[in-house]
Design an enzyme around this catalytic site. Structure first.
Site, PDB file in Angstrom:
ATOM      1  N   TRP A  61       0.837  -1.193   0.000  1.00 23.06           N
ATOM      2  CA  TRP A  61       0.000   0.000   0.000  1.00 23.06           C
ATOM      3  C   TRP A  61       0.868   1.238   0.000  1.00 23.06           C
ATOM      4  O   TRP A  61       2.073   1.169   0.261  1.00 23.06           O
ATOM      5  CB  TRP A  61      -1.018  -0.004   1.132  1.00 23.06           C
ATOM      6  CG  TRP A  61      -0.478  -0.221   2.549  1.00 23.06           C
ATOM      7  CD1 TRP A  61       0.772  -0.607   2.937  1.00 23.06           C
ATOM      8  CD2 TRP A  61      -1.221  -0.067   3.753  1.00 23.06           C
ATOM      9  NE1 TRP A  61       0.866  -0.709   4.293  1.00 23.06           N
ATOM     10  CE2 TRP A  61      -0.347  -0.388   4.824  1.00 23.06           C
ATOM     11  CE3 TRP A  61      -2.522   0.281   4.036  1.00 23.06           C
ATOM     12  CZ2 TRP A  61      -0.748  -0.338   6.158  1.00 23.06           C
ATOM     13  CZ3 TRP A  61      -2.916   0.318   5.375  1.00 23.06           C
ATOM     14  CH2 TRP A  61      -2.047   0.015   6.407  1.00 23.06           C
ATOM     15  N   ASN A  62       0.225   2.376  -0.339  1.00 26.13           N
ATOM     16  CA  ASN A  62       0.981   3.605  -0.556  1.00 26.13           C
ATOM     17  C   ASN A  62       0.424   4.763   0.253  1.00 26.13           C
ATOM     18  O   ASN A  62      -0.749   4.766   0.644  1.00 26.13           O
ATOM     19  CB  ASN A  62       0.932   4.013  -2.040  1.00 26.13           C
ATOM     20  CG  ASN A  62       1.584   3.004  -2.943  1.00 26.13           C
ATOM     21  OD1 ASN A  62       2.723   2.596  -2.720  1.00 26.13           O
ATOM     22  ND2 ASN A  62       0.867   2.593  -3.982  1.00 26.13           N
ATOM     23  N   HIS A  69      -7.737  19.077  -6.310  1.00 31.04           N
ATOM     24  CA  HIS A  69      -8.097  19.351  -7.699  1.00 31.04           C
ATOM     25  C   HIS A  69      -6.955  18.912  -8.615  1.00 31.04           C
ATOM     26  O   HIS A  69      -6.338  19.724  -9.313  1.00 31.04           O
ATOM     27  CB  HIS A  69      -8.442  20.832  -7.865  1.00 31.04           C
ATOM     28  CG  HIS A  69      -9.582  21.252  -7.000  1.00 31.04           C
ATOM     29  ND1 HIS A  69     -10.885  21.302  -7.443  1.00 31.04           N
ATOM     30  CD2 HIS A  69      -9.619  21.580  -5.680  1.00 31.04           C
ATOM     31  CE1 HIS A  69     -11.675  21.672  -6.443  1.00 31.04           C
ATOM     32  NE2 HIS A  69     -10.931  21.840  -5.363  1.00 31.04           N
ATOM     33  N   HIS A  73     -10.922  15.405 -11.806  1.00 29.55           N
ATOM     34  CA  HIS A  73     -11.392  15.780 -10.473  1.00 29.55           C
ATOM     35  C   HIS A  73     -12.735  16.494 -10.523  1.00 29.55           C
ATOM     36  O   HIS A  73     -13.200  16.943 -11.566  1.00 29.55           O
ATOM     37  CB  HIS A  73     -10.356  16.653  -9.751  1.00 29.55           C
ATOM     38  CG  HIS A  73     -10.132  17.994 -10.385  1.00 29.55           C
ATOM     39  ND1 HIS A  73      -9.194  18.204 -11.365  1.00 29.55           N
ATOM     40  CD2 HIS A  73     -10.730  19.200 -10.187  1.00 29.55           C
ATOM     41  CE1 HIS A  73      -9.214  19.472 -11.734  1.00 29.55           C
ATOM     42  NE2 HIS A  73     -10.143  20.101 -11.035  1.00 29.55           N
ATOM     43  N   ASP A  75     -15.190  19.516  -8.871  1.00 26.94           N
ATOM     44  CA  ASP A  75     -15.231  20.816  -8.208  1.00 26.94           C
ATOM     45  C   ASP A  75     -16.570  20.953  -7.494  1.00 26.94           C
ATOM     46  O   ASP A  75     -17.634  20.944  -8.144  1.00 26.94           O
ATOM     47  CB  ASP A  75     -15.115  21.954  -9.218  1.00 26.94           C
ATOM     48  CG  ASP A  75     -13.747  22.054  -9.869  1.00 26.94           C
ATOM     49  OD1 ASP A  75     -12.803  21.409  -9.378  1.00 26.94           O
ATOM     50  OD2 ASP A  75     -13.630  22.771 -10.879  1.00 26.94           O
ATOM     51  N   HIS A  79     -15.628  25.179  -3.457  1.00 28.93           N
ATOM     52  CA  HIS A  79     -14.318  25.452  -4.064  1.00 28.93           C
ATOM     53  C   HIS A  79     -14.147  26.937  -4.376  1.00 28.93           C
ATOM     54  O   HIS A  79     -13.033  27.445  -4.336  1.00 28.93           O
ATOM     55  CB  HIS A  79     -14.190  24.614  -5.342  1.00 28.93           C
ATOM     56  CG  HIS A  79     -12.957  24.866  -6.141  1.00 28.93           C
ATOM     57  ND1 HIS A  79     -11.707  24.955  -5.573  1.00 28.93           N
ATOM     58  CD2 HIS A  79     -12.774  25.019  -7.486  1.00 28.93           C
ATOM     59  CE1 HIS A  79     -10.811  25.152  -6.531  1.00 28.93           C
ATOM     60  NE2 HIS A  79     -11.437  25.217  -7.689  1.00 28.93           N
ATOM     61  N   HIS A 208     -16.288  29.150 -13.067  1.00 31.58           N
ATOM     62  CA  HIS A 208     -16.194  28.861 -11.643  1.00 31.58           C
ATOM     63  C   HIS A 208     -17.088  29.814 -10.839  1.00 31.58           C
ATOM     64  O   HIS A 208     -17.847  29.384  -9.968  1.00 31.58           O
ATOM     65  CB  HIS A 208     -14.750  29.004 -11.163  1.00 31.58           C
ATOM     66  CG  HIS A 208     -13.861  27.855 -11.483  1.00 31.58           C
ATOM     67  ND1 HIS A 208     -13.288  27.675 -12.713  1.00 31.58           N
ATOM     68  CD2 HIS A 208     -13.441  26.818 -10.716  1.00 31.58           C
ATOM     69  CE1 HIS A 208     -12.545  26.583 -12.704  1.00 31.58           C
ATOM     70  NE2 HIS A 208     -12.621  26.036 -11.499  1.00 31.58           N
TER      71      HIS A 208
END
Length: 257
Positions: A61-62, A69, A73, A75, A79, A208
């Site tokens: 695992w990491n 973002h 991804h 928004d 945001h 946005h």
């Protein structure tokens, strides 16, 4: 047979396909650049916690380090400053029903090949509707530009001396989609839902500013939009349930007959 049983049967028979609209997420994933006075989003780093070794002999695992973002991804309204006071505006509070909706794919690939700064206008949307019918309430409106074919961060971000150059939405198109069509949100193949030069627009970053101010969503860095019909697909775009999350990398899936 119930509707859900029928869906499973159609998937098993291959009559409904699942199309992955997500780019791989890793150290080579391009991230948006901001002017030096603003805090930057980090690139992706992946460090092994254990990999069948002394730190964990039977498992791998990491640890991931990245901005919300990054890559393909989501928004959320929170945001942007215009959406910060809305109810249910973050990744953990948005009703999950709002992550699923019909897809309308607007293809401007030919225009973008001639001019990377192309903006989809209200007139362009009306012309699309003349051919394909009205954009339904609660739809994901996906802007197909061919941008995801660009290889490497330099070509993908396309930054010149005067800033980045990439396609997006004209303010009037965004207003139309919010006020006259009441969509879920928009999706793009570029690094963000505003055009590259949107910092110079009035208002700056209008997609946005207006979309999130209306409580609607954005999807960025999509791919494989050429595998979707103009209408008829269903998109599932569910972000991680990050507490007060402004966004999230996610796996965007489309169901296509």
């Amino acid at each position: 047979m119930s509707i859900l049983q029928q869906l499973v049967a159609e998937l098993d028979a291959g009559r409904v396909r699942v199309v992955d609209l997500t780019q791989p997420l890793g150290p080579e994933t391009p991230v948006i650049g901001l002017p030096p006075q603003f805090a930057p989003s980090p690139g992706v780093t992946i460090e092994a916690i254990s990999q069948y070794d002394d730190k964990g002999p039977g498992w791998y695992w990491n640890t991931l380090h990245l901005g919300e973002h990054t890559g393909t991804h989501f928004d959320a309204p929170v945001h942007w400053i215009t959406g910060k006071d809305l109810p249910d505006n973050a990744c953990d509070t948005i009703p999950v029903r709002r992550f699923v909706g019909p897809a309308c794919v607007i293809d401007v690939t030919a225009e973008v090949e001639a001019n990377p700064d192309v903006l989809l206008t209200r007139e362009g949307l009306l012309a699309w509707e003349t051919e394909h019918g009205p954009i339904p309430r609660g739809a994901w409106v996906l802007l197909r530009t061919g941008w995801s074919r660009r290889a490497g961060a330099q070509e993908f971000l396309n930054v010149g001396p005067d800033g980045p150059h990439s396609p997006g939405f004209h303010k009037d198109a965004t207003v139309f989609l919010i006020e006259e069509r009441d969509i879920l949100g928009v999706g793009v193949e570029t690094v963000g839902t505003d055009a590259g030069q949107a910092g110079t627009f009035d208002p700056p970053f209008p997609n946005h500013t207006l979309m999130h101010g209306a409580g609607k969503f954005g999807l960025a860095s999509l791919r494989n939009l050429d595998q979707l019909p103009s209408t008829g697909a269903v998109v599932i775009a569910a972000p991680l349930k990050i507490v007060h999350g402004s966004g999230s990398p996610l796996r965007v899936l489309a169901l296509v007959e």
